[in-house]
Write a protein that holds these residues in place. Structure first.
Motif, PDB file in Angstrom:
ATOM      1  N   HIS A  63     -45.156   2.559   1.122  1.00 57.26           N
ATOM      2  CA  HIS A  63     -44.422   2.986   2.320  1.00 57.26           C
ATOM      3  C   HIS A  63     -42.947   2.631   2.209  1.00 57.26           C
ATOM      4  N   ASP A  64     -42.654   1.416   1.748  1.00 59.19           N
ATOM      5  CA  ASP A  64     -41.256   1.012   1.579  1.00 59.19           C
ATOM      6  C   ASP A  64     -40.550   1.879   0.550  1.00 59.19           C
ATOM      7  N   ARG A  65     -41.247   2.217  -0.546  1.00 59.28           N
ATOM      8  CA  ARG A  65     -40.651   3.065  -1.578  1.00 59.28           C
ATOM      9  C   ARG A  65     -40.358   4.462  -1.022  1.00 59.28           C
ATOM     10  N   PHE A  66     -41.289   5.007  -0.239  1.00 58.95           N
ATOM     11  CA  PHE A  66     -41.070   6.321   0.374  1.00 58.95           C
ATOM     12  C   PHE A  66     -39.906   6.263   1.349  1.00 58.95           C
ATOM     13  N   GLN A  67     -39.857   5.222   2.188  1.00 62.95           N
ATOM     14  CA  GLN A  67     -38.773   5.094   3.165  1.00 62.95           C
ATOM     15  C   GLN A  67     -37.417   5.033   2.467  1.00 62.95           C
ATOM     16  N   ASN A  68     -37.331   4.216   1.412  1.00 65.04           N
ATOM     17  CA  ASN A  68     -36.045   4.059   0.728  1.00 65.04           C
ATOM     18  C   ASN A  68     -35.648   5.307  -0.046  1.00 65.04           C
ATOM     19  N   LYS A  69     -36.619   6.078  -0.523  1.00 62.57           N
ATOM     20  CA  LYS A  69     -36.291   7.254  -1.334  1.00 62.57           C
ATOM     21  C   LYS A  69     -35.960   8.469  -0.478  1.00 62.57           C
ATOM     22  N   TYR A  70     -36.693   8.674   0.637  1.00 61.66           N
ATOM     23  CA  TYR A  70     -36.532   9.910   1.383  1.00 61.66           C
ATOM     24  C   TYR A  70     -35.943   9.745   2.777  1.00 61.66           C
ATOM     25  N   ILE A  71     -36.078   8.604   3.405  1.00 61.91           N
ATOM     26  CA  ILE A  71     -35.635   8.454   4.785  1.00 61.91           C
ATOM     27  C   ILE A  71     -34.335   7.664   4.883  1.00 61.91           C
ATOM     28  N   ASN A  72     -34.287   6.475   4.280  1.00 66.91           N
ATOM     29  CA  ASN A  72     -33.107   5.607   4.374  1.00 66.91           C
ATOM     30  C   ASN A  72     -32.134   5.895   3.241  1.00 66.91           C
ATOM     31  N   VAL A  73     -31.570   7.064   3.215  1.00 65.76           N
ATOM     32  CA  VAL A  73     -30.633   7.424   2.159  1.00 65.76           C
ATOM     33  C   VAL A  73     -29.235   7.493   2.746  1.00 65.76           C
ATOM     34  N   ARG A  74     -28.241   7.263   1.888  1.00 69.04           N
ATOM     35  CA  ARG A  74     -26.860   7.304   2.380  1.00 69.04           C
ATOM     36  C   ARG A  74     -26.451   8.720   2.765  1.00 69.04           C
TER      37      ARG A  74
END
Length: 109
Positions: free
Chosen positions: A63-74
């Motif tokens: 879940h953290d990997r998905f969030q950082n890759k697709y949701i929490n992007v600059r």
């Protein structure tokens, strides 16, 4: 070619086998699933933690990997949100398929 009687790290029988990846040795337990060769799969699976806490930790990491890759992007785009929306639509269709199929057969009767 190694001398006779020596064991290469990728052929050792220990649980934490070392595999050469990108000019450095990496323990088999630290490799990701996509980096594991088919012959190494049973040994790699034996190093995984299948306790409830281990499974929960793996889900949390995913879940953290998905969030950082697709949701929490600059530079955010619609890709991550569209993927979640598409997954929701497909899952909803699968859940309601029996009802939809039943209505389809009764439509003209």
């Amino acid at each position: 070619m190694p001398a006779t009687g020596t064991v290469l790290p990728e052929f050792s029988a220990s649980k934490s086998r070392l595999i050469k990846m990108a000019d450095r040795l990496v323990p088999l337990s630290e490799k990701r699933l996509m980096d594991v060769k088919l012959g190494e799969l049973p040994a790699w699976a034996a190093t995984r933690d299948f306790t409830p806490n281990g499974i929960l930790a793996a889900i949390r990491r995913g879940h953290d990997r998905f969030q950082n890759k697709y949701i929490n992007v600059r530079k955010g785009g619609i890709g991550g949100v569209a993927m979640i929306l598409a997954g929701y639509v497909i899952l909803s269709y699968v859940w309601e398929y029996d009802h939809i199929k039943h209505d389809r057969w009764r439509k003209y009767h």
